[in-house]
Design a protein around this motif. Structure first.
Motif, PDB file in Angstrom:
ATOM      1  N   ASP A 397      48.144  36.330  22.596  1.00  0.00           N
ATOM      2  CA  ASP A 397      47.280  37.132  23.199  1.00  0.00           C
ATOM      3  C   ASP A 397      46.030  37.047  22.385  1.00  0.00           C
ATOM      4  O   ASP A 397      45.858  37.625  21.183  1.00  0.00           O
ATOM      5  N   VAL A 398      45.007  36.612  22.944  1.00  0.00           N
ATOM      6  CA  VAL A 398      43.690  36.161  22.081  1.00  0.00           C
ATOM      7  C   VAL A 398      42.457  36.606  22.756  1.00  0.00           C
ATOM      8  O   VAL A 398      42.338  36.350  23.938  1.00  0.00           O
ATOM      9  N   ILE A 399      41.508  36.998  22.171  1.00  0.00           N
ATOM     10  CA  ILE A 399      39.923  37.332  22.732  1.00  0.00           C
ATOM     11  C   ILE A 399      39.146  36.638  21.796  1.00  0.00           C
ATOM     12  O   ILE A 399      39.049  36.425  20.825  1.00  0.00           O
ATOM     13  N   ILE A 400      38.003  36.345  22.667  1.00  0.00           N
ATOM     14  CA  ILE A 400      36.661  35.927  21.933  1.00  0.00           C
ATOM     15  C   ILE A 400      35.665  36.871  22.147  1.00  0.00           C
ATOM     16  O   ILE A 400      35.539  37.425  23.384  1.00  0.00           O
ATOM     17  N   VAL A 401      35.092  37.286  21.141  1.00  0.00           N
ATOM     18  CA  VAL A 401      34.201  38.622  21.187  1.00  0.00           C
ATOM     19  C   VAL A 401      32.796  37.885  20.819  1.00  0.00           C
ATOM     20  O   VAL A 401      32.349  37.115  19.977  1.00  0.00           O
ATOM     21  N   ASP A 402      31.682  38.162  21.851  1.00  0.00           N
ATOM     22  CA  ASP A 402      30.336  37.661  21.574  1.00  0.00           C
ATOM     23  C   ASP A 402      29.747  38.578  20.581  1.00  0.00           C
ATOM     24  O   ASP A 402      28.657  39.341  20.647  1.00  0.00           O
ATOM     25  N   TYR A 403      30.077  38.099  19.297  1.00  0.00           N
ATOM     26  CA  TYR A 403      29.402  38.747  17.952  1.00  0.00           C
ATOM     27  C   TYR A 403      29.219  37.711  17.063  1.00  0.00           C
ATOM     28  O   TYR A 403      30.278  36.996  16.634  1.00  0.00           O
ATOM     29  N   TYR A 404      28.054  37.393  16.671  1.00  0.00           N
ATOM     30  CA  TYR A 404      27.459  36.547  15.570  1.00  0.00           C
ATOM     31  C   TYR A 404      27.324  37.437  14.278  1.00  0.00           C
ATOM     32  O   TYR A 404      26.556  38.097  14.253  1.00  0.00           O
ATOM     33  N   PRO A 405      28.093  37.485  13.280  1.00  0.00           N
ATOM     34  CA  PRO A 405      27.967  38.286  12.013  1.00  0.00           C
ATOM     35  C   PRO A 405      26.613  38.261  11.354  1.00  0.00           C
ATOM     36  O   PRO A 405      26.442  37.104  10.952  1.00  0.00           O
ATOM     37  N   PRO A 406      25.852  39.264  11.363  1.00  0.00           N
ATOM     38  CA  PRO A 406      24.563  39.213  10.693  1.00  0.00           C
ATOM     39  C   PRO A 406      24.634  39.164   8.995  1.00  0.00           C
ATOM     40  O   PRO A 406      23.592  39.097   8.323  1.00  0.00           O
ATOM     41  N   THR A 407      25.976  39.721   8.437  1.00  0.00           N
ATOM     42  CA  THR A 407      26.136  39.822   7.212  1.00  0.00           C
ATOM     43  C   THR A 407      27.448  39.268   6.785  1.00  0.00           C
ATOM     44  O   THR A 407      28.100  38.872   7.941  1.00  0.00           O
ATOM     45  N   PRO A 408      27.674  38.747   5.600  1.00  0.00           N
ATOM     46  CA  PRO A 408      29.023  38.180   5.300  1.00  0.00           C
ATOM     47  C   PRO A 408      30.095  38.958   6.003  1.00  0.00           C
ATOM     48  O   PRO A 408      30.372  39.904   5.581  1.00  0.00           O
ATOM     49  N   LEU A 409      30.975  38.206   6.755  1.00  0.00           N
ATOM     50  CA  LEU A 409      32.333  38.698   7.119  1.00  0.00           C
ATOM     51  C   LEU A 409      33.403  37.981   6.306  1.00  0.00           C
ATOM     52  O   LEU A 409      33.579  36.989   6.560  1.00  0.00           O
ATOM     53  N   THR A 410      33.921  38.691   5.742  1.00  0.00           N
ATOM     54  CA  THR A 410      35.140  38.414   4.754  1.00  0.00           C
ATOM     55  C   THR A 410      36.357  39.484   5.075  1.00  0.00           C
ATOM     56  O   THR A 410      36.176  40.369   5.917  1.00  0.00           O
ATOM     57  N   VAL A 411      37.651  39.316   4.550  1.00  0.00           N
ATOM     58  CA  VAL A 411      38.651  40.119   4.429  1.00  0.00           C
ATOM     59  C   VAL A 411      38.263  41.617   4.129  1.00  0.00           C
ATOM     60  O   VAL A 411      38.592  42.417   4.781  1.00  0.00           O
ATOM     61  N   GLU A 412      37.378  41.749   3.039  1.00  0.00           N
ATOM     62  CA  GLU A 412      36.749  43.034   2.902  1.00  0.00           C
ATOM     63  C   GLU A 412      35.955  43.691   3.768  1.00  0.00           C
ATOM     64  O   GLU A 412      35.959  44.988   3.785  1.00  0.00           O
ATOM     65  N   THR A 413      35.060  42.906   4.356  1.00  0.00           N
ATOM     66  CA  THR A 413      34.228  43.523   5.300  1.00  0.00           C
ATOM     67  C   THR A 413      34.410  43.372   6.632  1.00  0.00           C
ATOM     68  O   THR A 413      33.684  43.996   7.442  1.00  0.00           O
ATOM     69  N   ALA A 414      35.554  42.935   7.141  1.00  0.00           N
ATOM     70  CA  ALA A 414      35.995  42.753   8.492  1.00  0.00           C
ATOM     71  C   ALA A 414      36.048  43.880   9.268  1.00  0.00           C
ATOM     72  O   ALA A 414      35.283  44.215  10.396  1.00  0.00           O
ATOM     73  N   TYR A 415      36.622  44.832   8.704  1.00  0.00           N
ATOM     74  CA  TYR A 415      36.864  46.177   9.433  1.00  0.00           C
ATOM     75  C   TYR A 415      35.336  46.750   9.728  1.00  0.00           C
ATOM     76  O   TYR A 415      35.046  47.296  10.841  1.00  0.00           O
TER      77      TYR A 415
END
Length: 466
Positions: A397-415
């Motif tokens: 069950d997989v989705i692709i989301v049309d979102y390009y992170p404008p700031t670093p996306l890490t484990v800490e910042t993902a939420y």
């Protein structure tokens, strides 16, 4: 009334879906957020699907080299996420959109009497099918790949869950069924509801149907007398160890007052004494529960589902979410039919509990715990599969989301990125159980426009009847 055709062979023939399921599918070239501590987040990540299961997760380039013949879906740098899970849903509420209420309700019971109990009594089997289709299509479009539904149609009980299964098979959304047993329509309809639950449980308990499971649906304490609770508990018989109940609990204060007046117990205490609670049961809402009841929920391992938008819309109060989590209650997140967009539900939950606690830092950790970790565990208990996570062995069950992170996306910042940057409308591709259901915002094999035209006609006839 003749059913309108909803499949369009020019979009995505069934043979294509079968081909995808029978061969390997590689989804890659994206920022893969696995929701798994061991896998973590992978830049240029990819996952390999074989049939209905994720078999490998890793670097896109390496997986393409090892599996050059796998069909490739290119995420083009966007997010690759597990499909979202909605732990409490009402598919039949589709036809409530725009339905006039004769007198403005001022209490929760008046909402039930003037809206929902008028609507559900008027539903015919064809209405059940199309109302489910519309909402399930919305699920696909919003990246919600698994739902736990709670159905009621007193005027068309027998066969109603089967109609929902037909809609599930047409759209591919993983669904747990339940029929809402209640005393409010008399013994004959009550018994029909019990039979509808048990037939579905017997049919889907084996797990042979990959997308469907069943729970035993109950409305709420205030519409269920002791005799009915005993009958329902006994009806489960040998299924009781694995299959639980799906019931609204202390949603409005009226439920509590009724239980205290008629039985001398609060709602959770009454349900515990009647053997309704347990690790396979879902107690929905739990807005008006005290500390003793929270301990009972934790001690019995009962699953609880919070529905913030519904609670706010019905003005029933704010569930003691933080307290329940502190006590170890398995507390998940649902929408109660208000939306199919779980990202929206996450946003509302985050804001509601900050406001309720008058603390801008409140619920920061608890909301993602509910939406991701706890919903995943609830779904695992119900479906017996690893859902809501991207790792080998999990359901595809997989989705692709049309979102390009404008700031670093890490484990800490993902939420933070998911909370403030993502919504259901940004979902580009939805894959459920290894089958591509939406590709680049185009539904596969479903004529949404024709379905909605038919649904609108049925809704108009329903409204005229009620």
């Amino acid at each position: 009334m003749e059913r309108v055709a909803y499949l369009k062979s020019t979009d995505c023939p069934q043979s294509d879906n079968e081909r995808i399921g029978d061969h390997m599918l590689l989804v890659g070239n994206g920022l893969l957020v696995s929701m798994d501590e061991k896998v973590g987040i992978i830049e240029q990540g990819a996952l390999l699907i074989n049939g209905d299961t994720i078999v490998e997760v890793g670097d896109t380039k390496k997986l393409k080299e090892v599996y050059p013949d796998a069909q490739f879906i290119d995420a083009t740098g966007r997010l690759i996420l597990p499909g979202m899970i909605n732990s409490h849903m009402h598919l039949y509420s589709t036809f409530a959109r725009g339905l006039a209420i004769p007198r403005p309700p001022r209490t929760f019971v008046q909402i039930l009497e003037r809206l929902w109990w008028r609507l559900d009594k008027g539903l015919l089997l064809e209405d059940v099918y199309y109302s489910a289709l519309v909402f399930l299509i919305d699920c696909v479009k919003n990246g919600t790949t698994t739902i736990i539904d709670h159905h009621a149609s007193p005027g068309a009980v027998s066969g109603s869950l089967g109609k929902i299964v037909e809609a599930v098979e047409a759209t591919g959304v993983r669904t747990a069924l339940a029929y809402e047993v209640s005393d409010r329509d008399g013994v004959v309809i009550r018994d029909a509801g019990i039979n509808e639950n048990m037939e579905a449980i017997a049919r889907y308990a084996s797990g042979e149907h990959l997308l469907v499971r069943a729970l035993f649906g109950l409305h709420a304490s205030l519409t269920l007398n002791d005799e009915t609770l005993d009958i329902c508990r006994n009806a489960l018989g040998d299924y009781g160890e694995k299959v639980g109940f799906h019931i609204h609990v202390a949603e409005g204060i009226e439920d509590v007052n009724d239980s205290l007046t008629r039985y001398g117990k609060r709602v959770v205490e009454r349900l515990a004494d009647k053997g309704i609670l347990g690790p396979s049961t879902i107690a929905v809402h739990c807005v008006h529960v005290d500390d003793r009841e929270i301990k009972i929920l934790a001690e019995t391992g009962t699953m609880v589902v919070h529905n913030p938008e519904s609670n706010m819309g019905n003005a029933v109060g704010v569930a003691p979410v933080l307290r329940m989590l502190q006590e170890g209650v398995l507390l998940g997140l649902g929408t109660d039919g208000y939306t199919t967009d779980m990202f929206e539900s996450i946003k509302v939950t985050n804001i509601l509990h900050k406001l309720d606690q008058k603390d801008p830092s409140a619920a920061w950790a608890e909301v993602p715990q509910m939406a991701f970790a706890n919903n995943r565990e609830i779904a695992r208990r119900v479906f017996g599969r690893d859902l809501g996570v991207l790792r080998p062995g999990a359901a595809a069950d997989v989705i692709i989301v049309d979102y390009y992170p404008p700031t670093p996306l890490t484990v800490e910042t993902a939420y933070s990125h998911l909370l403030f940057g993502v919504s259901g409308g940004r979902v580009d591709t939805t894959i459920i159980n290894g089958s591509v259901r939406m590709l680049e915002r185009k539904l596969q094999g479903i004529d949404e426009a024709a379905i909605c035209v038919k649904a609108k006609d049925l809704a108009a006839h329903l409204w005229s009847r009620i």
